[in-house]
Every structure is written in C-alpha cells, then in structure tokens.
Design a protein around this motif. Structure first.
Motif, short mmCIF file in Angstrom:
data_model
loop_
_atom_site.label_atom_id
_atom_site.label_comp_id
_atom_site.label_asym_id
_atom_site.label_seq_id
_atom_site.Cartn_x
_atom_site.Cartn_y
_atom_site.Cartn_z
N LEU A 177 -11.18 -40.63 26.50
CA LEU A 177 -11.31 -40.24 25.10
C LEU A 177 -11.05 -38.74 25.01
O LEU A 177 -11.81 -37.94 25.57
CB LEU A 177 -12.71 -40.59 24.60
CG LEU A 177 -13.02 -40.46 23.11
CD1 LEU A 177 -14.11 -41.44 22.71
CD2 LEU A 177 -13.49 -39.06 22.77
N ASP A 178 -9.96 -38.36 24.36
CA ASP A 178 -9.51 -36.96 24.36
C ASP A 178 -9.34 -36.47 22.93
O ASP A 178 -8.46 -36.95 22.20
CB ASP A 178 -8.19 -36.84 25.13
CG ASP A 178 -7.65 -35.42 25.10
OD1 ASP A 178 -8.44 -34.49 25.36
OD2 ASP A 178 -6.46 -35.23 24.81
N TYR A 186 -6.80 -43.05 25.64
CA TYR A 186 -5.95 -43.67 26.66
C TYR A 186 -6.74 -44.77 27.37
O TYR A 186 -7.90 -44.59 27.73
CB TYR A 186 -5.48 -42.64 27.67
CG TYR A 186 -4.62 -41.54 27.08
CD1 TYR A 186 -3.25 -41.69 26.96
CD2 TYR A 186 -5.19 -40.35 26.63
CE1 TYR A 186 -2.46 -40.69 26.41
CE2 TYR A 186 -4.41 -39.34 26.08
CZ TYR A 186 -3.05 -39.51 25.97
OH TYR A 186 -2.28 -38.52 25.42
N LEU A 187 -6.07 -45.90 27.58
CA LEU A 187 -6.67 -47.03 28.30
C LEU A 187 -5.82 -47.33 29.52
O LEU A 187 -4.66 -47.74 29.41
CB LEU A 187 -6.75 -48.26 27.39
CG LEU A 187 -7.25 -49.56 28.03
CD1 LEU A 187 -8.63 -49.37 28.66
CD2 LEU A 187 -7.28 -50.69 27.01
N TRP A 188 -6.41 -47.08 30.70
CA TRP A 188 -5.71 -47.29 31.97
C TRP A 188 -6.09 -48.65 32.54
O TRP A 188 -7.26 -48.96 32.74
CB TRP A 188 -6.10 -46.17 32.94
CG TRP A 188 -5.74 -46.45 34.38
CD1 TRP A 188 -6.51 -47.09 35.31
CD2 TRP A 188 -4.53 -46.08 35.05
NE1 TRP A 188 -5.86 -47.15 36.51
CE2 TRP A 188 -4.64 -46.53 36.38
CE3 TRP A 188 -3.38 -45.41 34.65
CZ2 TRP A 188 -3.64 -46.34 37.31
CZ3 TRP A 188 -2.37 -45.22 35.58
CH2 TRP A 188 -2.50 -45.67 36.89
N LYS A 226 -3.56 -45.70 23.27
CA LYS A 226 -2.37 -45.77 24.11
C LYS A 226 -2.73 -46.47 25.41
O LYS A 226 -3.52 -45.96 26.21
CB LYS A 226 -1.84 -44.35 24.38
CG LYS A 226 -1.47 -43.59 23.11
CD LYS A 226 -1.02 -42.17 23.41
CE LYS A 226 -0.68 -41.42 22.12
NZ LYS A 226 -0.26 -40.02 22.39
N GLU A 227 -2.14 -47.66 25.62
CA GLU A 227 -2.40 -48.45 26.83
C GLU A 227 -1.39 -48.09 27.92
O GLU A 227 -0.19 -47.95 27.65
CB GLU A 227 -2.31 -49.94 26.52
CG GLU A 227 -3.47 -50.49 25.73
CD GLU A 227 -3.44 -52.00 25.65
OE1 GLU A 227 -3.78 -52.65 26.66
OE2 GLU A 227 -3.06 -52.52 24.59
N LEU A 277 -0.98 -38.52 29.68
CA LEU A 277 -2.30 -38.59 30.31
C LEU A 277 -2.40 -37.64 31.50
O LEU A 277 -3.45 -37.01 31.72
CB LEU A 277 -2.58 -40.02 30.75
CG LEU A 277 -3.93 -40.27 31.44
CD1 LEU A 277 -5.08 -39.86 30.53
CD2 LEU A 277 -4.07 -41.73 31.85
N GLU A 278 -1.32 -37.50 32.26
CA GLU A 278 -1.34 -36.57 33.39
C GLU A 278 -1.53 -35.13 32.91
O GLU A 278 -2.23 -34.34 33.54
CB GLU A 278 -0.05 -36.70 34.19
CG GLU A 278 0.03 -37.98 35.02
CD GLU A 278 1.32 -38.05 35.83
OE1 GLU A 278 2.17 -37.14 35.65
OE2 GLU A 278 1.47 -39.00 36.61
N GLU A 279 -0.90 -34.78 31.79
CA GLU A 279 -1.10 -33.44 31.23
C GLU A 279 -2.55 -33.22 30.82
O GLU A 279 -3.12 -32.13 31.02
CB GLU A 279 -0.18 -33.23 30.03
CG GLU A 279 1.30 -33.17 30.39
CD GLU A 279 2.17 -32.96 29.17
OE1 GLU A 279 1.60 -32.83 28.05
OE2 GLU A 279 3.40 -32.93 29.31
#
Length: 304
Positions: free
Chosen positions: A34-35, A42-44, A84-85, A104-106
């Motif tokens: 949660l950002d 984002y859902l990983w 975002k999945e 997500l990496e950023e």
C-alpha cells in the motif's frame, strides 16, 4: 508526508502487516504493498501460489483499496483507488505486468524511514539550522539609594483600663403569672371521615382481529434436478483431467464459469434440463483440450 505499508496475506483471508522489505516478495507468498506516494496498491502473486490463495489475496487488496488501513486514529491509504496485480509467472511475458513490476521496484528502492506499526515514510533531507547569535544586553547602572531609617516606637504602650460593665439583675416571675395547660382547656371534637365509594365499571369485551402476515415477494428458487447436478459434475471431472486447480463461480444470469490459474476454461448455461455450451465457451484453452473435455462429458452422460 506520504506513508506506505506492506502486508502478507495468510491462509484464511487475513492480511497481516509486516516489516518493509523487498526480499519478502518470494514465490510462495502473496504480498500487498500500500503506497500513498504513487497512489497505488500493488498485489504480488508468487509463482507457487494457487488459484484459491490468489483469489483470497485479491479480495483483501480490494478491501484495502476501498477503505485503507486504520492505525490508531489515522487511516493509511484512504484515497488509493488503483489496484495493480503482478503475477510472478507473467514477468517477462506480459507488457502490463512488466510495467507494474518496474513501478513496484522503484517504490521498494526508495529511501525510507521506519515508523511505528510497520509504517514507513519516505526519507527527506533535513533542513540545516543556522545558529542564532545572542546579543548581550547592556548593563544597567544602578544609582545608590538613600537609606531610610525606620522609626523607633516605644516597646510598652499605655493601655487604658476598660470600665467594668455591671449586668442587670434578672427579674423573677411569679408562678401565678405562668399559665398551666390542662386537659379541660380545649374541648374535643369528633371528626367524621367519609369513606370513598368504589365504582366498578363493566368490562368491555374486545374481539380479537386476525393478523394478516404479508407473503414474501421473493421468488422461490427451485433446486436443480439430480440429473442436471450430475451433468455439471461430469463437466468438472472432464476439466480436472487437465487442470489441478480450478475456480467455479455462478453468475447473476445463472451461467456457470470455470477458471484456472491462467484464465478462463469454459462457460456454460442450463436450459430445459440440458447443459449448453456456446461458441466461445472454450475460447481460453487449446482446441485439443476442449475436445477431450467434451468427449469425457458425453461418455459420462450416457451413464444416466
């Protein structure tokens, strides 16, 4: 200031906050990030996670997207509206998944500061404080003051003697002046108390009216015939010959949809006691797999 949180979705549909660490994104976990900085959630999905676990994690992510996460009197991520999945199996094969993974990496590579309850805030440069110069105050010159001598008073003052006060002599009252009350001084009177009359009213007979209970307007759903239930089972058995992990759902229009980890397997409806497939029922799978499922269904249907 923007905040962020990381959750681990456990079995049973419980999302638990965990320490912010990009190494938590492994193939055997479903992780929610949660950002507030990117206004995204984002859902990983780890590559080893099954379909049921993925669906459970998706429901948890949808709940967080709509309401945020409450910490004390604050709500983190209340205004986040985008989910975002990221499926680990599709990284390098799906452009949208690759784009979300780069975002997500950023987020995970930013500098951050750990707060309470696993919350992090993005680090910012501290402002340099310039020292404040202190100006000494000028000394105030004090002029000498003249000493004031206190007046001396005599230690013993004259005390005037008070004049004595003689109390007046009390006058004795004679016994004959005091009246004596006797039982014959006040004549007694009889007081008659009128008793209240009790009036009994006749009971009024009321007839009980029948109460009408409104009937439910909801239509009664008839259970499926046993033969139809058996045919639905035949379809499922044919699909399980090719996919170990499937998800079955019933839509509002009464149609049944079967999905596997990579997408939809088939969709069918029930009409006049028969299972009907459309032209696009098996559009998401290979043609040979579709043929084998239909063949298995026909063979099992001959048993009833």
């Amino acid at each position: 200031m923007d905040y962020a949180l990381m959750f681990d979705v456990l079995e049973g549909g419980v999302s638990q906050p965990i320490k912010w660490d990009k190494n938590s994104l492994t193939n055997d976990r479903n992780i929610i990030i949660l950002d507030e900085g990117s206004s995204s959630l984002y859902l990983w999905h780890g590559s080893a996670q099954g379909l049921v676990a993925r669906r459970t994690a998706l429901r948890q992510a949808e709940s967080l997207k709509g309401h945020g996460f409450t910490v004390g009197k604050s709500i983190v991520g209340r205004d986040i509206k985008m989910l975002k999945e990221i499926d680990q199996r599709k990284i390098g094969r799906d452009p949208e998944t690759d784009r979300y993974n780069e975002e997500l990496e950023e987020v995970l590579n930013r500098e951050y500061k750990e707060l309470d309850n696993f919350i992090i805030s993005y680090a910012s440069k501290d402002l340099e404080m310039t020292p404040v110069k202190t100006v000494p105050k000028p000394e105030q010159k004090t002029e000498p003051r003249a000493e004031v001598k206190p007046e001396t008073k005599p230690l013993v003052e004259k005390i005037e003697k008070p004049t004595p006060i003689t109390p007046p002599e009390p006058s004795q009252a004679s016994k004959s002046d005091i009246p004596v009350a006797t039982e014959y001084s006040i004549p007694s009177k009889k007081i008659e108390v009128e008793k209240p009359r009790v009036v009994v009213k006749p009971e009024s007979k009321t007839e009980a009216k029948p109460v009408s209970v409104p009937k439910s307007s909801e239509p009664m759903v008839k259970p499926l015939d046993l033969s139809i239930q058996a045919k639905i089972g035949f379809v499922i058995m044919g699909i399980l010959d090719h996919y170990d992990d499937i998800w079955i759902s019933k839509k509002e229009d009464g149609a049944y949809a079967v999905e596997h980890m990579d997408g939809r397997v088939c969709e069918f409806t029930i009409s006049e006691g028969k299972i009907k497939f459309t032209a696009n029922s098996f559009a998401g799978i290979a043609t040979n797999v579709k043929t084998e499922i239909q063949k298995k269904f026909v063979e099992l249907s001959k048993l009833i």
